[in-house]
Design a protein around this motif. Structure first.
Motif, PDB file in Angstrom:
ATOM      1  N   PRO A  97      -3.592  30.750 -22.852  1.00  0.00           N
ATOM      2  CA  PRO A  97      -2.994  29.817 -21.898  1.00  0.00           C
ATOM      3  C   PRO A  97      -2.270  28.698 -22.640  1.00  0.00           C
ATOM      4  CG  PRO A  97      -5.393  29.885 -21.679  1.00  0.00           C
ATOM      5  CD  PRO A  97      -5.024  30.779 -22.804  1.00  0.00           C
ATOM      6  N   ALA A  98      -1.155  28.297 -22.103  1.00  0.00           N
ATOM      7  CA  ALA A  98      -0.392  27.193 -22.689  1.00  0.00           C
ATOM      8  C   ALA A  98       0.368  26.482 -21.584  1.00  0.00           C
ATOM      9  CB  ALA A  98       0.576  27.708 -23.745  1.00  0.00           C
ATOM     10  N   ASP A 143     -13.014  30.445 -29.303  1.00  0.00           N
ATOM     11  CA  ASP A 143     -13.721  30.234 -28.039  1.00  0.00           C
ATOM     12  C   ASP A 143     -13.033  30.978 -26.898  1.00  0.00           C
ATOM     13  OD1 ASP A 143     -15.621  28.641 -29.267  1.00  0.00           O
ATOM     14  OD2 ASP A 143     -14.771  26.749 -28.542  1.00  0.00           O
ATOM     15  N   TRP A 144     -11.696  30.908 -26.855  1.00  0.00           N
ATOM     16  CA  TRP A 144     -10.945  31.597 -25.804  1.00  0.00           C
ATOM     17  C   TRP A 144     -11.154  33.107 -25.898  1.00  0.00           C
ATOM     18  CZ3 TRP A 144      -8.971  31.448 -21.242  1.00  0.00           C
ATOM     19  CH2 TRP A 144      -8.086  32.434 -20.831  1.00  0.00           C
ATOM     20  N   TRP A 145     -10.993  33.653 -27.097  1.00  0.00           N
ATOM     21  CA  TRP A 145     -11.201  35.094 -27.274  1.00  0.00           C
ATOM     22  C   TRP A 145     -12.602  35.495 -26.836  1.00  0.00           C
ATOM     23  CZ3 TRP A 145      -9.068  35.877 -32.926  1.00  0.00           C
ATOM     24  CH2 TRP A 145      -7.673  35.841 -32.894  1.00  0.00           C
ATOM     25  N   GLY A 146     -13.586  34.692 -27.233  1.00  0.00           N
ATOM     26  CA  GLY A 146     -14.971  35.004 -26.882  1.00  0.00           C
ATOM     27  C   GLY A 146     -15.211  34.995 -25.386  1.00  0.00           C
ATOM     28  N   GLU A 147     -14.703  33.964 -24.728  1.00  0.00           N
ATOM     29  CA  GLU A 147     -14.924  33.830 -23.278  1.00  0.00           C
ATOM     30  C   GLU A 147     -14.089  34.813 -22.471  1.00  0.00           C
ATOM     31  OE1 GLU A 147     -16.993  31.781 -21.427  1.00  0.00           O
ATOM     32  OE2 GLU A 147     -17.928  31.308 -23.341  1.00  0.00           O
ATOM     33  N   ALA A 148     -12.831  34.972 -22.834  1.00  0.00           N
ATOM     34  CA  ALA A 148     -11.916  35.772 -22.021  1.00  0.00           C
ATOM     35  C   ALA A 148     -12.026  37.265 -22.281  1.00  0.00           C
ATOM     36  CB  ALA A 148     -10.473  35.318 -22.272  1.00  0.00           C
ATOM     37  N   TYR A 149     -12.360  37.643 -23.498  1.00  0.00           N
ATOM     38  CA  TYR A 149     -12.309  39.058 -23.857  1.00  0.00           C
ATOM     39  C   TYR A 149     -13.654  39.631 -24.294  1.00  0.00           C
ATOM     40  CZ  TYR A 149      -7.349  37.972 -23.826  1.00  0.00           C
ATOM     41  OH  TYR A 149      -6.107  37.547 -23.460  1.00  0.00           O
ATOM     42  N   VAL A 150     -14.249  39.046 -25.310  1.00  0.00           N
ATOM     43  CA  VAL A 150     -15.440  39.639 -25.905  1.00  0.00           C
ATOM     44  C   VAL A 150     -16.625  39.631 -24.942  1.00  0.00           C
ATOM     45  CG1 VAL A 150     -17.065  39.487 -27.829  1.00  0.00           C
ATOM     46  CG2 VAL A 150     -14.624  39.094 -28.217  1.00  0.00           C
ATOM     47  N   PHE A 204     -12.835  43.958 -20.733  1.00  0.00           N
ATOM     48  CA  PHE A 204     -11.727  43.559 -21.611  1.00  0.00           C
ATOM     49  C   PHE A 204     -12.069  43.684 -23.089  1.00  0.00           C
ATOM     50  CE2 PHE A 204     -10.960  40.674 -17.857  1.00  0.00           C
ATOM     51  CZ  PHE A 204      -9.925  41.425 -17.337  1.00  0.00           C
ATOM     52  N   SER A 205     -13.324  43.695 -23.428  1.00  0.00           N
ATOM     53  CA  SER A 205     -13.765  43.666 -24.820  1.00  0.00           C
ATOM     54  C   SER A 205     -13.225  44.826 -25.639  1.00  0.00           C
ATOM     55  CB  SER A 205     -15.292  43.649 -24.880  1.00  0.00           C
ATOM     56  OG  SER A 205     -15.728  43.612 -26.207  1.00  0.00           O
ATOM     57  N   GLU A 206     -13.369  46.042 -25.140  1.00  0.00           N
ATOM     58  CA  GLU A 206     -12.923  47.215 -25.879  1.00  0.00           C
ATOM     59  C   GLU A 206     -11.404  47.192 -26.091  1.00  0.00           C
ATOM     60  OE1 GLU A 206     -13.087  52.088 -25.775  1.00  0.00           O
ATOM     61  OE2 GLU A 206     -13.949  50.965 -24.115  1.00  0.00           O
ATOM     62  N   ARG A 207     -10.670  46.836 -25.048  1.00  0.00           N
ATOM     63  CA  ARG A 207      -9.204  46.787 -25.176  1.00  0.00           C
ATOM     64  C   ARG A 207      -8.776  45.716 -26.174  1.00  0.00           C
ATOM     65  NH1 ARG A 207      -4.502  46.709 -20.599  1.00  0.00           N
ATOM     66  NH2 ARG A 207      -2.815  46.434 -22.086  1.00  0.00           N
ATOM     67  N   PHE A 208      -9.418  44.552 -26.149  1.00  0.00           N
ATOM     68  CA  PHE A 208      -9.105  43.485 -27.097  1.00  0.00           C
ATOM     69  C   PHE A 208      -9.269  43.985 -28.530  1.00  0.00           C
ATOM     70  CE2 PHE A 208     -10.682  40.009 -29.801  1.00  0.00           C
ATOM     71  CZ  PHE A 208      -9.595  39.152 -29.746  1.00  0.00           C
TER      72      PHE A 208
END
Length: 89
Positions: free
Chosen positions: A2-3, A30-37, A42-46
């Motif tokens: 996000p920006a 933090d963003w990667w962890g919250e949004a994807y992992v 979404f985790s596998e695709r990330f």
């Protein structure tokens, strides 16, 4: 990531500076962890996309390793394509 619209329009096709990237590391992780992992759908695709796009990323790579690979890719693009950089200052 996000920006704000004003920031997005200023950066155009420029790379984030190495300093900006390093100073933003915790926010990015933090963003990667919250949004994807932390989101199973979404985790596998990330991880698949990180492995495909970044050097030395494997399915076992953690976020710190993915971030380091992103830094490496940024430096490689800067050197090979002579792309301009942007920062918030």
């Amino acid at each position: 990531m996000p920006a704000a619209e004003a920031i997005n329009s200023k950066k155009g096709d420029k790379l984030p500076s190495a300093l900006l990237l390093e100073n933003s590391k915790e926010l990015i992780l933090d963003w990667w962890g919250e949004a994807y992992v932390s989101e199973p759908k979404f985790s596998e695709r990330f991880l698949i996309e990180a492995e495909a796009a970044l050097p030395l990323v494997t399915p076992q790579s953690g976020l710190d390793e993915i971030f380091a690979a992103m830094q490496h890719q940024r430096a490689k693009l800067k050197a090979s394509q002579q792309l301009a950089e942007w920062s918030l200052t």
